[in-house]
Design a protein around this motif. Sequence first.
Motif, PDB file in Angstrom:
ATOM      1  N   PHE A   1      10.364   3.020   7.910  1.00  0.00           N
ATOM      2  CA  PHE A   1       9.953   1.754   7.978  1.00  0.00           C
ATOM      3  C   PHE A   1       9.192   0.931   8.857  1.00  0.00           C
ATOM      4  O   PHE A   1       8.128  -0.255   9.201  1.00  0.00           O
ATOM      5  CB  PHE A   1      11.208   1.175   8.291  1.00  0.00           C
ATOM      6  N   VAL A   2       9.395   1.899  10.306  1.00  0.00           N
ATOM      7  CA  VAL A   2       8.221   1.482  10.958  1.00  0.00           C
ATOM      8  C   VAL A   2       6.987   1.651  10.481  1.00  0.00           C
ATOM      9  O   VAL A   2       6.338   0.885  11.222  1.00  0.00           O
ATOM     10  CB  VAL A   2       8.378   2.483  12.519  1.00  0.00           C
ATOM     11  N   GLY A   3       6.686   2.512   9.922  1.00  0.00           N
ATOM     12  CA  GLY A   3       5.208   2.654   8.742  1.00  0.00           C
ATOM     13  C   GLY A   3       4.504   2.340   7.781  1.00  0.00           C
ATOM     14  O   GLY A   3       3.945   2.303   8.104  1.00  0.00           O
ATOM     15  N   MET A   4       5.334   1.921   6.963  1.00  0.00           N
ATOM     16  CA  MET A   4       5.988   1.333   5.832  1.00  0.00           C
ATOM     17  C   MET A   4       5.438  -0.476   5.819  1.00  0.00           C
ATOM     18  O   MET A   4       4.370  -0.631   5.207  1.00  0.00           O
ATOM     19  CB  MET A   4       7.004   1.247   5.466  1.00  0.00           C
ATOM     20  N   VAL A   5       6.231  -1.050   6.721  1.00  0.00           N
ATOM     21  CA  VAL A   5       6.048  -2.032   6.369  1.00  0.00           C
ATOM     22  C   VAL A   5       4.464  -2.736   7.294  1.00  0.00           C
ATOM     23  O   VAL A   5       4.198  -4.111   6.410  1.00  0.00           O
ATOM     24  CB  VAL A   5       6.803  -3.149   7.618  1.00  0.00           C
ATOM     25  N   PRO A   6       3.958  -2.559   8.031  1.00  0.00           N
ATOM     26  CA  PRO A   6       2.578  -2.963   8.584  1.00  0.00           C
ATOM     27  C   PRO A   6       1.453  -2.595   7.442  1.00  0.00           C
ATOM     28  O   PRO A   6       1.027  -3.845   7.116  1.00  0.00           O
ATOM     29  CB  PRO A   6       2.331  -2.051   9.624  1.00  0.00           C
ATOM     30  N   SER A   7       2.102  -1.412   6.704  1.00  0.00           N
ATOM     31  CA  SER A   7       0.699  -0.833   5.923  1.00  0.00           C
ATOM     32  C   SER A   7       1.093  -2.119   4.597  1.00  0.00           C
ATOM     33  O   SER A   7       0.459  -1.975   3.847  1.00  0.00           O
ATOM     34  CB  SER A   7       1.839   0.299   5.301  1.00  0.00           C
ATOM     35  N   ILE A   8       2.324  -2.542   4.163  1.00  0.00           N
ATOM     36  CA  ILE A   8       2.511  -3.348   3.203  1.00  0.00           C
ATOM     37  C   ILE A   8       1.283  -4.986   3.942  1.00  0.00           C
ATOM     38  O   ILE A   8       1.659  -5.449   2.830  1.00  0.00           O
ATOM     39  CB  ILE A   8       3.896  -3.595   2.998  1.00  0.00           C
ATOM     40  N   ILE A   9       1.935  -4.832   4.683  1.00  0.00           N
ATOM     41  CA  ILE A   9       1.633  -6.573   5.004  1.00  0.00           C
ATOM     42  C   ILE A   9      -0.129  -6.616   5.281  1.00  0.00           C
ATOM     43  O   ILE A   9      -0.681  -7.457   4.541  1.00  0.00           O
ATOM     44  CB  ILE A   9       2.259  -6.818   7.022  1.00  0.00           C
ATOM     45  N   VAL A  10      -0.748  -5.393   5.448  1.00  0.00           N
ATOM     46  CA  VAL A  10      -2.636  -5.445   5.866  1.00  0.00           C
ATOM     47  C   VAL A  10      -2.826  -5.450   4.312  1.00  0.00           C
ATOM     48  O   VAL A  10      -3.726  -5.778   3.782  1.00  0.00           O
ATOM     49  CB  VAL A  10      -2.664  -3.865   6.067  1.00  0.00           C
ATOM     50  N   ALA A  11      -2.265  -4.408   3.920  1.00  0.00           N
ATOM     51  CA  ALA A  11      -2.365  -4.576   2.276  1.00  0.00           C
ATOM     52  C   ALA A  11      -2.142  -6.029   1.172  1.00  0.00           C
ATOM     53  O   ALA A  11      -3.517  -6.141   0.576  1.00  0.00           O
ATOM     54  CB  ALA A  11      -1.812  -3.314   1.384  1.00  0.00           C
ATOM     55  N   GLU A  12      -0.842  -6.567   1.412  1.00  0.00           N
ATOM     56  CA  GLU A  12      -1.380  -7.829   1.033  1.00  0.00           C
ATOM     57  C   GLU A  12      -2.857  -8.570   1.532  1.00  0.00           C
ATOM     58  O   GLU A  12      -2.802 -10.253   0.784  1.00  0.00           O
ATOM     59  CB  GLU A  12       0.155  -8.396   1.466  1.00  0.00           C
ATOM     60  N   LYS A  13      -2.430  -9.551   2.820  1.00  0.00           N
ATOM     61  CA  LYS A  13      -2.928 -10.032   3.221  1.00  0.00           C
ATOM     62  C   LYS A  13      -4.770  -9.692   3.091  1.00  0.00           C
ATOM     63  O   LYS A  13      -5.317 -11.078   2.975  1.00  0.00           O
ATOM     64  CB  LYS A  13      -2.925  -9.324   4.731  1.00  0.00           C
ATOM     65  N   ARG A  14      -4.905  -8.216   3.188  1.00  0.00           N
ATOM     66  CA  ARG A  14      -6.467  -8.514   2.720  1.00  0.00           C
ATOM     67  C   ARG A  14      -6.849  -8.257   1.611  1.00  0.00           C
ATOM     68  O   ARG A  14      -7.720  -7.504   1.049  1.00  0.00           O
ATOM     69  CB  ARG A  14      -6.736  -7.128   3.693  1.00  0.00           C
ATOM     70  N   GLY A  15      -5.709  -8.116   0.759  1.00  0.00           N
ATOM     71  CA  GLY A  15      -6.013  -7.684  -0.701  1.00  0.00           C
ATOM     72  C   GLY A  15      -7.146  -5.908  -1.057  1.00  0.00           C
ATOM     73  O   GLY A  15      -7.351  -6.050  -1.975  1.00  0.00           O
ATOM     74  N   ARG A  16      -5.751  -5.349  -0.234  1.00  0.00           N
ATOM     75  CA  ARG A  16      -6.531  -3.522  -0.286  1.00  0.00           C
ATOM     76  C   ARG A  16      -5.542  -3.064  -0.768  1.00  0.00           C
ATOM     77  O   ARG A  16      -5.423  -2.269  -0.609  1.00  0.00           O
ATOM     78  CB  ARG A  16      -6.756  -3.386   0.971  1.00  0.00           C
ATOM     79  N   GLN A  17      -4.467  -3.421  -2.001  1.00  0.00           N
ATOM     80  CA  GLN A  17      -3.427  -2.669  -2.374  1.00  0.00           C
ATOM     81  C   GLN A  17      -4.505  -1.744  -3.325  1.00  0.00           C
ATOM     82  O   GLN A  17      -3.507  -0.332  -2.923  1.00  0.00           O
ATOM     83  CB  GLN A  17      -2.636  -3.703  -3.498  1.00  0.00           C
ATOM     84  N   PRO A  18      -5.216  -1.377  -4.079  1.00  0.00           N
ATOM     85  CA  PRO A  18      -5.753  -0.394  -4.615  1.00  0.00           C
ATOM     86  C   PRO A  18      -6.224   1.022  -3.528  1.00  0.00           C
ATOM     87  O   PRO A  18      -5.482   2.351  -3.098  1.00  0.00           O
ATOM     88  CB  PRO A  18      -6.379  -0.467  -5.514  1.00  0.00           C
ATOM     89  N   GLU A  19      -6.402   0.457  -2.470  1.00  0.00           N
ATOM     90  CA  GLU A  19      -6.753   1.346  -1.454  1.00  0.00           C
ATOM     91  C   GLU A  19      -5.857   2.018  -0.532  1.00  0.00           C
ATOM     92  O   GLU A  19      -5.538   3.371  -0.214  1.00  0.00           O
ATOM     93  CB  GLU A  19      -7.802   1.130  -0.562  1.00  0.00           C
ATOM     94  N   MET A  20      -4.356   1.023  -0.543  1.00  0.00           N
ATOM     95  CA  MET A  20      -4.016   1.273   0.424  1.00  0.00           C
ATOM     96  C   MET A  20      -2.805   2.493  -0.531  1.00  0.00           C
ATOM     97  O   MET A  20      -2.367   3.550   0.312  1.00  0.00           O
ATOM     98  CB  MET A  20      -2.626   0.426  -0.133  1.00  0.00           C
ATOM     99  N   LEU A  21      -2.987   2.474  -2.055  1.00  0.00           N
ATOM    100  CA  LEU A  21      -2.439   3.237  -2.643  1.00  0.00           C
ATOM    101  C   LEU A  21      -2.736   4.347  -2.916  1.00  0.00           C
ATOM    102  O   LEU A  21      -2.035   5.642  -2.768  1.00  0.00           O
ATOM    103  CB  LEU A  21      -2.286   2.603  -4.111  1.00  0.00           C
TER     104      LEU A  21
END
Length: 385
Positions: A254-274
């Motif tokens: 969870f420590v690793g997952m939560v920041p990743s979701i926040i970054v993807a959401e705020k910067r519109g980088r969901q496909p790259e994060m995927l």
Amino acid sequence: MTPAERRISVALASLYACRMLGLFLLFPVFAVAVHGLPGGNDPARVGLALGIYGLTQAVMQIPFGLASDRWGRKPVVLAGLLLFIVGSVVCALADDLFWITLGRAIQGAGAISAAITAWLADATRDEVRTRAMALVGMSIGMSFSISLVLAPLVVGWAGLSGLFWLIAILGVASLLVAAFRVPVVPRQMTPAVQGAVGGVFRHGGLLRLNLGVFVLHLIQVALFVAVPGLLVRYGELAASELWKVYLPVILVSFVGMVPSIIVAEKRGRQPEMLRLAVLVLVLACAGMALAGAHFAALVAALMVFFVAFNILEALQPSLVSRLAPPELKGLALGIYNTAQALGLFLGGLLGGRLLAASGSVAVFWSCSGLALVWLVLARVPCRVA
């Protein structure tokens, strides 16, 4: 989110989480807890019992998704939860692996994942839907995490039958939430034309996401046919003590997952994060294969796996809901969840057979190879604002 969007998102996430906890409670301990039952020492039969849920889910997801488009989300969800409860009771009363397999098949017939996700999509605007889907995705990850700690404790206290009774209780709790806590949301009633229906099946971006969820859940179940036995063997643990491994694993994930979701959401980088999460999945499964008899290395690879798994669980359904035509969200999510269910079924079936024939290392390398195929095929499924 508006207050109304926030309330319904939290309610649906809690409903989803409660039901998924009932499903996930089996994964951490089933392969070792079932040894005392007739047939429980056959890895292939154990894998079938674990994965059969996915087969009946696969058969029923599209009909349930279409039914929710036609008759509404709530009645479909309530009917599916009733089937889940009945199947759980059959498993709780079972005295051999055959009846557990039958009960798991009945559980899976209550295929409501698409209807719940479509319900959430109905209730949220495009600009906040990723956040709402991420909330559901995180609730799934949290359910899985809780199951990793809770399942060994329950099995140690009440046995496998007690675990199934707990799953039935969670099904009843989910039914009450759906009936009394989640409001009916008006749906967009634009008539679906035949061409649009066919387009949902042929859409390139949706096809890639469907492939992704299939591979992700095949890997998930295949790993948990093999991993619990290795943790017991190399960590010198009883099944009831596996929480000592799973608790730190989930905290780190969870420590690793939560920041990743926040970054993807705020910067519109969901496909790259995927795509990055899929790469991490490849490396985590390879790490398990290379860990050998080293307990600490196996646990570290498991931590990395769960970081990637939780990220992908949050991102993928959000992208599906944004690509699907509004009047056919239930169908699109039904197809997506059918792919997920097929992955659950084949993960148990193939994982069990491969473990019996070639051992755990072959299971891990096969999972890594499948994730690599997914990585190669993964392209940006849509432009996400």
